[in-house]
Design a protein around this motif. Structure first.
Motif, PDB file in Angstrom:
ATOM      1  N   TYR A  69       0.833  -1.206   0.000  1.00 56.75           N
ATOM      2  CA  TYR A  69       0.000   0.000   0.000  1.00 56.75           C
ATOM      3  C   TYR A  69       0.865   1.252   0.000  1.00 56.75           C
ATOM      4  N   TRP A 126       0.796  -6.583  -7.953  1.00 54.68           N
ATOM      5  CA  TRP A 126       0.195  -6.617  -6.625  1.00 54.68           C
ATOM      6  C   TRP A 126       0.665  -7.825  -5.828  1.00 54.68           C
TER       7      TRP A 126
ATOM      8  N   ARG B 157      -7.954  -0.717   1.225  1.00 44.47           N
ATOM      9  CA  ARG B 157      -8.239  -1.020  -0.174  1.00 44.47           C
ATOM     10  C   ARG B 157      -8.794   0.205  -0.881  1.00 44.47           C
ATOM     11  N   GLN B 161      -7.105   2.112  -4.061  1.00 43.21           N
ATOM     12  CA  GLN B 161      -7.863   2.116  -5.306  1.00 43.21           C
ATOM     13  C   GLN B 161      -8.176   3.534  -5.768  1.00 43.21           C
ATOM     14  N   ASN B 224     -16.057   3.798  -6.056  1.00 45.03           N
ATOM     15  CA  ASN B 224     -16.195   2.483  -5.415  1.00 45.03           C
ATOM     16  C   ASN B 224     -17.483   1.779  -5.802  1.00 45.03           C
ATOM     17  N   LEU B 230     -14.523  -3.198  -4.449  1.00 41.93           N
ATOM     18  CA  LEU B 230     -13.760  -4.036  -3.511  1.00 41.93           C
ATOM     19  C   LEU B 230     -13.684  -3.490  -2.095  1.00 41.93           C
ATOM     20  N   ARG B 321     -17.587  -8.707  -9.873  1.00 35.92           N
ATOM     21  CA  ARG B 321     -16.534  -7.910  -9.235  1.00 35.92           C
ATOM     22  C   ARG B 321     -15.143  -8.381  -9.665  1.00 35.92           C
ATOM     23  N   ARG B 323     -10.948  -9.021  -9.158  1.00 35.20           N
ATOM     24  CA  ARG B 323     -10.036  -9.366  -8.070  1.00 35.20           C
ATOM     25  C   ARG B 323      -9.147  -8.167  -7.826  1.00 35.20           C
ATOM     26  N   TYR B 324      -8.572  -8.047  -6.593  1.00 34.94           N
ATOM     27  CA  TYR B 324      -7.838  -6.828  -6.288  1.00 34.94           C
ATOM     28  C   TYR B 324      -6.594  -6.655  -7.151  1.00 34.94           C
ATOM     29  N   ASP B 325      -5.871  -7.765  -7.428  1.00 30.90           N
ATOM     30  CA  ASP B 325      -4.662  -7.620  -8.248  1.00 30.90           C
ATOM     31  C   ASP B 325      -5.023  -7.264  -9.683  1.00 30.90           C
ATOM     32  N   LEU B 327      -7.599  -5.450 -10.499  1.00 30.33           N
ATOM     33  CA  LEU B 327      -7.981  -4.037 -10.430  1.00 30.33           C
ATOM     34  C   LEU B 327      -6.767  -3.132 -10.506  1.00 30.33           C
ATOM     35  N   MET B 328      -5.725  -3.453  -9.706  1.00 29.41           N
ATOM     36  CA  MET B 328      -4.548  -2.591  -9.694  1.00 29.41           C
ATOM     37  C   MET B 328      -3.789  -2.694 -11.014  1.00 29.41           C
TER      38      MET B 328
END
Lengths: 127, 356
Positions: A69, A126, B157, B161, B224, B230, B321, B323-325, B327-328
């Motif tokens: 982060y 990530w 998060r 984001q 969001n 997320l 939705r 996944r977080y990885d 998304l980044m």
């Protein structure tokens, strides 16, 4: 317009903005206070414990979190400052001609070097 | 002195009207979202409160107003109360520079007054970017102050984001500023008058279509909303950063999310789709009706804003939705190069083929 008139014009324009900020803040605070006055209050130990799927919280919630982060926050700061430099350039683009274009191409080139470096170092991954 | 008083009075009236309209739209949107998603899933949506459920938002609002505000044990009380206000206020004050209709100046009691924009400051878009960033503090402080693991994870998060996608929003806007030569939203809209091919999404020398797509996707992520929700993913984080919030404070986070949706829709309509300009000159009041042109201006602006709001609902009903990885990676490795390339090509095209 004379200098004093120009200053007055600026102040009146920004005054409405400040007024809006004050009114919006006032709306927030007054609504919360009004709700605070009419709502019931029955605090109990069980009710006040933080939610953790119904079980007793077993450790402090403010636990360490991944350093990822921080890396993204630092990348954001660096790149966002570069974006802010693009704004004044875009506004006067018509007046500065070829020199302005070439200078900004060099600037964006430097931006790209930093971006490719971050990409190759794996800072944008990530996992 | 009297003039100053009249001016302040007019300003306060205008601000009250704008805030009232925004809050009423939020109320309407909470119902519209449930109805639209209901219809898309072959359900009816809320039907109980009033005819066809149209009084549902009022019932929800009253209920939340009279509910107990629970402050969980171990929470930082001051930050816990501050966070909802920090989330809501930036979402509201962005509307100070949005032009809702034509740039008229009328004289009321001898005072110059612009009825359709609260303040036409020459750094309009920068002001919006600066203040909407403060909203991220509300989210992360709310997550941290709650003393709950779900809240902390949701807040972190959300912060990562929002800042990632804010960068793309900032880059996408540069192309439009370059073509318009101003940061004032009124001047940007005026630069798009005439037919619809003068709107910056289609305009020569280089249509801002890529910037538009980047802006819309990034603003969905910034607010969001699905499929980027997320921070509040209910199947893994309960409710994310507002897990521990209840009553009016919860309502504030809700209001902030919807007010932000309206704000980014207004910006998208203004920057890319010509704001109050009609698609064709004959589609607005003209000729002997010319003094009613403001009404058609407000109408077209509303139509464009509601188009984006409907898009938000549509995306939520359609997409799963991320996944977080994913998304980044999508934000940093796909959107950022597209936005940057758009700036380069727009600059070169604008140099070779200067506008007017």
């Amino acid at each position: 317009m004379s200098g004093a008139e120009l200053l007055l014009d600026y102040l009146t324009r920004y005054f409405s903005v400040v007024l809006f900020i004050v009114i919006a803040l006032g709306f927030g605070v007054v609504t919360l206070l009004a709700s605070h006055l009419v709502q019931p209050k029955f605090p109990e130990t069980e009710k006040l414990s933080p939610y953790e799927c119904g079980s007793e919280p077993f450790s402090d919630a403010r636990m360490p979190f991944p350093v990822r982060y921080y890396i993204f926050a630092m990348l954001f700061v660096i790149f966002d400052i570069e974006v802010i430099f693009l704004y004044p350039w875009a506004v006067v683009f018509d007046k500065i001609g070829l020199i302005g274009l070439v200078e900004m191409l060099v600037f964006i080139g430097l931006f790209l070097v930093a971006y490719v470096y971050a990409w190759k170092k794996g800072a944008l991954e990530w996992d | 002195m009297v003039e100053v008083g009249i001016k302040i009075g007019l300003s306060i009236t205008q601000i009250a009207v704008v805030m009232g309209v925004v809050l009423l739209t939020v109320m309407f949107l909470t119902l519209a979202e449930r109805k639209v998603i209901g219809w898309m899933q072959d359900r009816m949506g809320p039907m109980e409160v009033g005819p066809y459920g149209i009084l549902q938002p009022i019932a929800d609002g009253l209920k939340l107003f009279f509910k107990e505000d629970i402050v969980p044990a171990g929470a930082n009380k001051f930050l816990f109360s501050l966070a909802p206000i920090l989330a809501l206020v930036p979402a509201l004050i962005g509307f100070a520079v949005i032009p809702f209709g034509p740039n008229l100046t009328v004289e009321i009691f001898g005072v110059q007054f612009q009825p359709f924009v609260i303040s036409d400051i020459n750094i309009g878009i920068l002001y919006i970017l600066a203040f909407t960033s403060i909203g991220a503090y509300g989210v992360i402080l709310g997550g941290w102050a709650s003393n709950s693991k779900y809240s902390l994870l949701g807040g972190l998060r959300a912060a990562a984001q929002v800042i990632s996608y804010e960068l793309n929003v900032g880059l996408a806007i540069v192309g439009v500023i370059l073509l318009a030569g101003s940061l004032s939203l009124v001047k940007i809209t005026e630069a798009q008058s005439g037919w619809f091919w003068n709107w910056f999404i289609f305009a020569p020398p280089f249509p801002q279509l890529f910037a538009f797509v980047v802006y819309v996707i990034s603003s969905v992520a910034e607010t969001n909303r699905m499929p980027f929700d997320l921070p509040e993913a209910e199947s893994e984080l309960v409710a994310g950063f507002f897990t521990e919030y209840s009553g009016m404070r919860f309502a504030f986070f809700f209001l902030a999310e919807y007010a932000n949706m309206i704000l980014v829709s207004c910006i998208a309509a203004t920057l890319f789709l010509g704001g109050w300009n009609a698609p064709a000159p004959f589609l607005q009041f003209h000729g002997s009706w010319a003094n009613l042109a403001w009404a058609s201006g407000v109408f077209w602006f509303t139509v464009k804003v509601y188009f984006f709001l409907f898009l938000f609902f549509w995306l939520r009903a359609t997409l799963p939705r991320l996944r977080y990885d994913q998304l980044m990676r999508f934000g940093w490795k796909v959107m950022l190069p597209i936005a940057l390339g758009n700036i380069l090509i727009t600059a070169i095209a604008a140099y070779l083929f200067p506008r007017g």
